[in-house]
Design an enzyme around this catalytic site. Sequence first.
Site, mmCIF file in Angstrom:
data_model
loop_
_atom_site.group_PDB
_atom_site.id
_atom_site.type_symbol
_atom_site.label_atom_id
_atom_site.label_comp_id
_atom_site.label_asym_id
_atom_site.label_seq_id
_atom_site.Cartn_x
_atom_site.Cartn_y
_atom_site.Cartn_z
ATOM 1 N N THR A 127 41.181 44.368 34.756
ATOM 2 C CA THR A 127 42.151 45.442 34.929
ATOM 3 C C THR A 127 43.562 44.969 34.621
ATOM 4 O O THR A 127 43.858 43.779 34.654
ATOM 5 C CB THR A 127 42.115 46.023 36.357
ATOM 6 O OG1 THR A 127 42.570 45.032 37.282
ATOM 7 C CG2 THR A 127 40.722 46.493 36.732
ATOM 8 N N SER A 150 45.038 37.989 40.301
ATOM 9 C CA SER A 150 44.779 38.935 39.224
ATOM 10 C C SER A 150 45.251 40.328 39.617
ATOM 11 O O SER A 150 45.464 40.641 40.792
ATOM 12 C CB SER A 150 43.287 38.960 38.883
ATOM 13 O OG SER A 150 42.552 39.468 39.972
ATOM 14 N N HIS A 151 45.384 41.166 38.626
ATOM 15 C CA HIS A 151 45.818 42.544 38.862
ATOM 16 C C HIS A 151 44.903 43.247 39.855
ATOM 17 O O HIS A 151 45.371 43.910 40.781
ATOM 18 C CB HIS A 151 45.854 43.311 37.533
ATOM 19 C CG HIS A 151 46.202 44.749 37.696
ATOM 20 N ND1 HIS A 151 45.241 45.721 37.846
ATOM 21 C CD2 HIS A 151 47.401 45.369 37.783
ATOM 22 C CE1 HIS A 151 45.840 46.888 37.990
ATOM 23 N NE2 HIS A 151 47.150 46.704 37.955
ATOM 24 N N ALA A 152 43.594 43.125 39.661
ATOM 25 C CA ALA A 152 42.643 43.804 40.549
ATOM 26 C C ALA A 152 42.834 43.382 42.005
ATOM 27 O O ALA A 152 42.802 44.212 42.919
ATOM 28 C CB ALA A 152 41.210 43.526 40.104
#
Length: 195
Positions: A127, A150-152
């Site tokens: 993501t 991370s983005h997620a």
Amino acid sequence: MAMHLIGRRLVEQGLCDEVADFGLVKDGEMDAWLKDPRPLRAEIARRRDLMAAYANLQEPFVFWGTQPDVSTWPARGATAIEPVKAGDVLSGFPGCPGQVTGVARVILDPIDPTALEPGDILVAPITDPSWTPLFVSAGGVIVDVGAAQSHAMIVSRELGIPCVPSVTNGTRRIPNGATVTVNGDAGTVTIVALP
């Protein structure tokens, strides 16, 4: 946009084969190519063929030290993916804490989220900010690629929904519509029932 316009003009003049040929020109070659693209035409065609050949290979997911030689990379899609069974537990990375059970919705493109209903489990390859609106209605998140920052993970943590990143091939192994339990504390995804 300027390079696409230049590329279109060069194609119309018969000096280039494709509009996007500029993307295959190295930085140090650009000035000379803009003056006269003909001397690099054969080299650009060779690079285009090489890019097409590499696109059919599966690059290493991760490597340490020296990158494996390209001749050792398998053809993309040649490696069989083992289907899951009810009761299987897939391992990932401990992510946003919590546990939730819901219907897995495999979404490969954030622009077409039509199958995601409130409370469903978002299963995505990776993501970035374009995926953020989908998190709002998701009950949990599973991603093929991701780690602690991370983005997620960040968005899931902000919204307080369980997340398990680094479930390798999750989008290929978890069938759309399967009932799964996402355990963000343990970093596991349990297949409760198949669709």
